[in-house]
Design a protein around this motif. Structure first.
Motif, PDB file in Angstrom:
ATOM      1  N   SER A 289      -6.919   0.432   2.426  1.00 22.52           N
ATOM      2  CA  SER A 289      -7.191   1.737   1.802  1.00 22.52           C
ATOM      3  C   SER A 289      -7.897   1.540   0.467  1.00 22.52           C
ATOM      4  O   SER A 289      -8.861   0.811   0.391  1.00 22.52           O
ATOM      5  CB  SER A 289      -5.911   2.551   1.666  1.00 22.52           C
ATOM      6  N   SER A 290      -7.375   2.138  -0.605  1.00 25.08           N
ATOM      7  CA  SER A 290      -8.023   2.073  -1.920  1.00 25.08           C
ATOM      8  C   SER A 290      -7.458   0.974  -2.813  1.00 25.08           C
ATOM      9  O   SER A 290      -7.847   0.891  -3.981  1.00 25.08           O
ATOM     10  CB  SER A 290      -7.867   3.421  -2.637  1.00 25.08           C
TER      11      SER A 290
ATOM     12  N   ASN B 106       0.879  -1.169   0.000  1.00 21.93           N
ATOM     13  CA  ASN B 106       0.000   0.000   0.000  1.00 21.93           C
ATOM     14  C   ASN B 106       0.916   1.219   0.000  1.00 21.93           C
ATOM     15  O   ASN B 106       1.622   1.472   0.966  1.00 21.93           O
ATOM     16  CB  ASN B 106      -0.889  -0.019   1.244  1.00 21.93           C
TER      17      ASN B 106
ATOM     18  N   ARG C  26     -10.038  -1.355  -4.356  1.00 22.06           N
ATOM     19  CA  ARG C  26     -10.865  -0.551  -5.270  1.00 22.06           C
ATOM     20  C   ARG C  26     -10.091  -0.214  -6.546  1.00 22.06           C
ATOM     21  O   ARG C  26     -10.662  -0.215  -7.635  1.00 22.06           O
ATOM     22  CB  ARG C  26     -11.336   0.719  -4.578  1.00 22.06           C
ATOM     23  N   ASN C  27      -8.772   0.079  -6.437  1.00 19.31           N
ATOM     24  CA  ASN C  27      -7.953   0.335  -7.632  1.00 19.31           C
ATOM     25  C   ASN C  27      -8.047  -0.843  -8.598  1.00 19.31           C
ATOM     26  O   ASN C  27      -8.199  -0.660  -9.809  1.00 19.31           O
ATOM     27  CB  ASN C  27      -6.479   0.533  -7.274  1.00 19.31           C
TER      28      ASN C  27
ATOM     29  N   SER D 286      -2.043   4.929   0.099  1.00 19.91           N
ATOM     30  CA  SER D 286      -3.428   4.451   0.053  1.00 19.91           C
ATOM     31  C   SER D 286      -3.834   3.838  -1.291  1.00 19.91           C
ATOM     32  O   SER D 286      -5.023   3.671  -1.563  1.00 19.91           O
ATOM     33  CB  SER D 286      -4.420   5.560   0.421  1.00 19.91           C
ATOM     34  N   HIS D 287      -2.872   3.497  -2.131  1.00 21.85           N
ATOM     35  CA  HIS D 287      -3.137   2.904  -3.445  1.00 21.85           C
ATOM     36  C   HIS D 287      -2.162   1.757  -3.694  1.00 21.85           C
ATOM     37  O   HIS D 287      -1.178   1.604  -2.971  1.00 21.85           O
ATOM     38  CB  HIS D 287      -2.963   3.957  -4.549  1.00 21.85           C
TER      39      HIS D 287
END
Length: 183
Positions: A142-143, A108, A146-147, A111-112
């Protein structure tokens, strides 16, 4: 009406076509663990997962390595994220068409997923595949998941596993794989 010879030839051709389909189906069910690791945490986890599944493994490697110093890497990763940069990666990716399941590992970063993983995702279509994200972090999923979901809307992206640093356990990995019906 077919002669006996034509009939036998047709049966042999049908059988050969059927066995080709079987071989392709067996090949397409293979699993690949793909990961990027800067510090080694994600590498250790990827190796444990690949060993557990008896899966193939592939490491995403940048053409130009990140700095060895932590703060310099953090700063560079932040700048690349801000600029939406895609660092060049080695072009030695295995033939992904032979895999139906991809476990995609990343640290991470801000956050990506790490920028080299974004590069890999931009260069490789995983539509139609099962994808299980796994993340090593100092601050959660985090994201990252979702990424991956956003990049592959036509894939079956399942629930990811986030592990603080290198603190994963084999029991935790086994439970995650079981919950996702892998293995």
């Amino acid at each position: 009406m077919l002669t006996r010879k034509e009939f036998l030839k047709a049966i042999l051709l049908a059988a050969a076509a059927g066995s080709t389909t079987l071989v392709q189906a067996q090949t397409a069910s293979k699993t690949l663990v793909v990961y990027y690791s800067w510090s080694g945490n994600t590498r250790e986890m990827a190796q444990a997962i690949a060993k557990e599944l008896k899966a193939d493994i592939y490491e995403i490697r940048t053409v130009t390595p990140y700095p060895e110093a932590y703060n310099a890497t953090v700063d560079l990763a932040h700048e690349q994220l801000r600029q939406n940069a895609r660092p060049a990666i080695q072009k030695d990716v295995p033939d992904l068409s032979q895999y139906s399941t991809i476990l995609l590992g990343t640290p991470n970063w801000w956050s990506h997923v790490a920028m080299p993983v974004f590069t890999f995702m931009d260069q490789n279509d995983l539509s139609g595949k099962v994808i299980l994200p796994f993340v090593t972090h100092g601050g959660g999923m985090s994201s990252c998941e979702r990424n991956i979901r956003n990049k592959y809307p036509k894939a079956d992206v399942r629930e990811g596993l986030a592990v603080y640093g290198s603190s994963f356990s084999l029991d935790e990995i086994r439970q995650w794989l079981k919950e996702n019906k892998i293995g």
